[in-house]
Design a protein around this motif. Structure first.
Motif, mmCIF file in Angstrom:
data_model
loop_
_atom_site.group_PDB
_atom_site.id
_atom_site.type_symbol
_atom_site.label_atom_id
_atom_site.label_comp_id
_atom_site.label_asym_id
_atom_site.label_seq_id
_atom_site.Cartn_x
_atom_site.Cartn_y
_atom_site.Cartn_z
ATOM 1 N N PHE A 241 0.776 -1.395 -0.034
ATOM 2 C CA PHE A 241 0.176 -0.263 -0.017
ATOM 3 C C PHE A 241 0.886 1.351 -0.148
ATOM 4 C CE2 PHE A 241 -2.145 3.291 2.216
ATOM 5 C CZ PHE A 241 -3.303 3.513 1.414
ATOM 6 N N ASP A 242 0.289 2.194 -0.904
ATOM 7 C CA ASP A 242 1.398 3.422 -0.991
ATOM 8 C C ASP A 242 0.323 4.532 -0.859
ATOM 9 O OD1 ASP A 242 2.676 5.671 -1.825
ATOM 10 O OD2 ASP A 242 3.622 4.851 -3.749
ATOM 11 N N PRO A 243 0.236 5.350 0.068
ATOM 12 C CA PRO A 243 -0.871 6.211 0.341
ATOM 13 C C PRO A 243 -0.678 7.481 -0.886
ATOM 14 C CG PRO A 243 0.872 6.733 1.752
ATOM 15 C CD PRO A 243 1.309 5.363 1.154
ATOM 16 N N HIS A 244 0.446 7.723 -1.605
ATOM 17 C CA HIS A 244 0.491 8.510 -2.750
ATOM 18 C C HIS A 244 -0.131 8.115 -3.935
ATOM 19 C CE1 HIS A 244 3.167 10.979 -0.344
ATOM 20 N NE2 HIS A 244 4.084 9.620 -0.160
ATOM 21 N N LYS A 245 -0.412 6.616 -4.170
ATOM 22 C CA LYS A 245 -0.847 6.023 -5.255
ATOM 23 C C LYS A 245 -2.198 5.288 -5.028
ATOM 24 C CE LYS A 245 3.423 5.264 -7.469
ATOM 25 N NZ LYS A 245 4.211 4.094 -8.141
ATOM 26 N N HIS A 246 -2.547 4.912 -3.954
ATOM 27 C CA HIS A 246 -3.641 4.067 -3.468
ATOM 28 C C HIS A 246 -4.522 4.873 -2.488
ATOM 29 C CE1 HIS A 246 -0.282 0.733 -4.408
ATOM 30 N NE2 HIS A 246 -1.209 1.029 -5.548
ATOM 31 N N GLN A 247 -5.767 4.654 -2.572
ATOM 32 C CA GLN A 247 -6.708 5.038 -1.413
ATOM 33 C C GLN A 247 -7.438 3.893 -1.009
ATOM 34 O OE1 GLN A 247 -9.573 7.922 -2.881
ATOM 35 N NE2 GLN A 247 -10.633 7.925 -0.869
ATOM 36 N N ALA A 248 -7.103 3.671 0.362
ATOM 37 C CA ALA A 248 -7.673 2.459 1.197
ATOM 38 C C ALA A 248 -9.159 2.474 1.390
ATOM 39 C CB ALA A 248 -6.871 2.098 2.479
ATOM 40 N N MET A 249 -9.951 1.572 0.937
ATOM 41 C CA MET A 249 -11.349 1.711 1.231
ATOM 42 C C MET A 249 -11.841 1.009 2.356
ATOM 43 S SD MET A 249 -11.974 4.164 -1.305
ATOM 44 C CE MET A 249 -14.001 3.974 -1.148
ATOM 45 N N PHE A 250 -11.129 -0.348 2.770
ATOM 46 C CA PHE A 250 -11.284 -1.244 3.643
ATOM 47 C C PHE A 250 -10.284 -2.071 4.015
ATOM 48 C CE2 PHE A 250 -12.997 -2.624 -0.396
ATOM 49 C CZ PHE A 250 -12.636 -3.775 -0.477
ATOM 50 N N GLU A 251 -10.379 -2.745 5.012
ATOM 51 C CA GLU A 251 -9.206 -3.956 5.327
ATOM 52 C C GLU A 251 -9.799 -5.100 5.355
ATOM 53 O OE1 GLU A 251 -8.087 -2.474 9.329
ATOM 54 O OE2 GLU A 251 -6.192 -1.541 8.445
ATOM 55 N N VAL A 252 -8.999 -6.028 4.879
ATOM 56 C CA VAL A 252 -9.541 -7.398 4.583
ATOM 57 C C VAL A 252 -8.510 -8.376 5.509
ATOM 58 C CG1 VAL A 252 -9.738 -9.333 2.836
ATOM 59 C CG2 VAL A 252 -9.850 -7.062 2.029
ATOM 60 N N PRO A 253 -9.038 -8.995 6.487
ATOM 61 C CA PRO A 253 -8.393 -10.117 7.306
ATOM 62 C C PRO A 253 -7.869 -11.162 6.367
ATOM 63 C CG PRO A 253 -10.575 -9.719 8.196
ATOM 64 C CD PRO A 253 -10.561 -8.997 6.857
ATOM 65 N N ASN A 254 -6.485 -11.214 6.333
ATOM 66 C CA ASN A 254 -6.107 -12.330 5.361
ATOM 67 C C ASN A 254 -4.523 -12.603 5.851
ATOM 68 O OD1 ASN A 254 -4.948 -13.805 3.420
ATOM 69 N ND2 ASN A 254 -6.002 -12.369 1.636
ATOM 70 N N PRO A 255 -4.458 -13.667 6.592
ATOM 71 C CA PRO A 255 -3.229 -14.148 7.083
ATOM 72 C C PRO A 255 -2.102 -14.572 5.986
ATOM 73 C CG PRO A 255 -4.886 -15.630 7.522
ATOM 74 C CD PRO A 255 -5.686 -14.802 6.955
ATOM 75 N N ASN A 256 -2.581 -14.800 4.962
ATOM 76 C CA ASN A 256 -1.530 -15.446 3.778
ATOM 77 C C ASN A 256 -0.828 -14.482 3.053
ATOM 78 O OD1 ASN A 256 -2.993 -17.972 4.384
ATOM 79 N ND2 ASN A 256 -4.621 -17.414 2.952
ATOM 80 N N VAL A 257 -1.027 -13.102 3.382
ATOM 81 C CA VAL A 257 -0.105 -12.190 2.736
ATOM 82 C C VAL A 257 0.188 -11.188 3.916
ATOM 83 C CG1 VAL A 257 -1.084 -12.244 0.367
ATOM 84 C CG2 VAL A 257 -2.182 -10.733 2.087
ATOM 85 N N PRO A 258 1.375 -10.464 3.353
ATOM 86 C CA PRO A 258 1.811 -9.312 4.638
ATOM 87 C C PRO A 258 0.679 -8.135 4.806
ATOM 88 C CG PRO A 258 3.592 -9.830 2.812
ATOM 89 C CD PRO A 258 2.099 -10.556 2.416
ATOM 90 N N GLU A 259 0.728 -7.747 5.989
ATOM 91 C CA GLU A 259 -0.053 -6.691 6.327
ATOM 92 C C GLU A 259 0.221 -5.537 5.609
ATOM 93 O OE1 GLU A 259 -1.517 -3.982 10.058
ATOM 94 O OE2 GLU A 259 -0.768 -5.779 10.388
ATOM 95 N N GLY A 260 -0.596 -4.847 4.926
ATOM 96 C CA GLY A 260 -0.568 -3.567 4.245
ATOM 97 C C GLY A 260 -0.212 -3.975 2.727
ATOM 98 N N THR A 261 -0.596 -5.150 2.277
ATOM 99 C CA THR A 261 -0.617 -5.458 0.953
ATOM 100 C C THR A 261 -1.926 -5.222 0.285
ATOM 101 O OG1 THR A 261 1.040 -7.200 1.290
ATOM 102 C CG2 THR A 261 -0.268 -7.434 -0.784
ATOM 103 N N VAL A 262 -2.070 -4.695 -1.096
ATOM 104 C CA VAL A 262 -3.361 -4.524 -1.596
ATOM 105 C C VAL A 262 -3.800 -5.968 -2.129
ATOM 106 C CG1 VAL A 262 -4.297 -3.308 -3.738
ATOM 107 C CG2 VAL A 262 -2.637 -2.128 -2.039
ATOM 108 N N VAL A 263 -4.816 -6.119 -1.734
ATOM 109 C CA VAL A 263 -5.473 -7.593 -2.095
ATOM 110 C C VAL A 263 -6.914 -7.382 -2.791
ATOM 111 C CG1 VAL A 263 -4.742 -8.799 -0.091
ATOM 112 C CG2 VAL A 263 -6.866 -7.691 0.171
ATOM 113 N N GLN A 264 -7.344 -6.152 -2.934
ATOM 114 C CA GLN A 264 -8.452 -6.154 -3.761
ATOM 115 C C GLN A 264 -8.529 -4.665 -4.361
ATOM 116 O OE1 GLN A 264 -12.113 -6.974 -2.129
ATOM 117 N NE2 GLN A 264 -13.336 -6.530 -3.860
#
Length: 199
Positions: free
Chosen positions: A133-156
């Protein structure tokens, strides 16, 4: 006698002010003036060079980003075409014939052409899914609980973002992973066991 001199208009002899100051060597004066003029010339040349570079940079920026406002507006039309294609079920696309097939093909063609024209003018989609996640390029809309990927990764990606050159026209609207591998609990530093960090 002094009264007589004063009465006759004679003044006592005084020192000549011209003889009090030392004479300036004309060669040294010209050399100093030459050095001063040379310094001014060099400064003027440097200023002109800086102005030329700044103007070139401004012209390049104007060429690159002049269509930014227009491109931002065109993204709305591109989004509408993409949404129109998304609402058509996959089986309807495959089995469509006649005028429905022509309509679907026309929407797909228009969407591809819009994307091509935007890319031709330097407007490119922002890569988001799977990226950190890069706040300069992405706008976070929601968080997704996902233990399979590192925290802060864009999943959707909810809406694709676009950039022109190095400038973001529209950030990508994304869902970000929460509680992945990077969020594994770590030992608290000494003396911080009892501190509540949830606030």
């Amino acid at each position: 006698m002094s009264d007589e001199n004063a009465a006759q208009g004679e003044t006592p002899e005084t020192e000549n002010p011209a003889t009090d100051t030392p004479e300036v060597d004309p060669v040294e004066a010209l050399a100093a003036e030459n050095a001063d003029l040379k310094d001014k010339l060099l400064r003027t040349i440097a200023e002109m060079e800086n102005l030329r570079k700044r103007t070139e940079r401004d012209v390049a920026d104007t060429r690159s980003y002049a269509i930014a406002g227009f491109a931002r507006d065109m993204l709305t039309a591109t989004d509408a075409l993409s949404r129109a294609l998304m609402v058509i079920p996959a089986e309807t696309r495959e089995t469509a014939d006649g005028s429905l097939r022509s309509l679907i093909d026309g929407i797909e063609l228009a969407d591809r052409e819009m994307q091509r024209l935007l890319a031709k003018h330097g407007v490119k989609p922002i890569e988001a899914e799977g990226q950190k996640f890069d706040p300069h390029k992405h706008q976070a809309m929601f968080e997704v609980p996902n233990p399979n990927v590192p925290e802060g990764t864009v999943v959707q990606v909810v809406q694709t973002g676009f950039a022109i050159g190095e400038r973001v026209l529209r950030p990508a609207m994304v869902g970000v992973a929460k509680g992945g591998a990077a969020a594994a609990p770590t030992a608290a530093p000494e003396g911080e066991e009892g501190i509540d960090k949830s606030a």
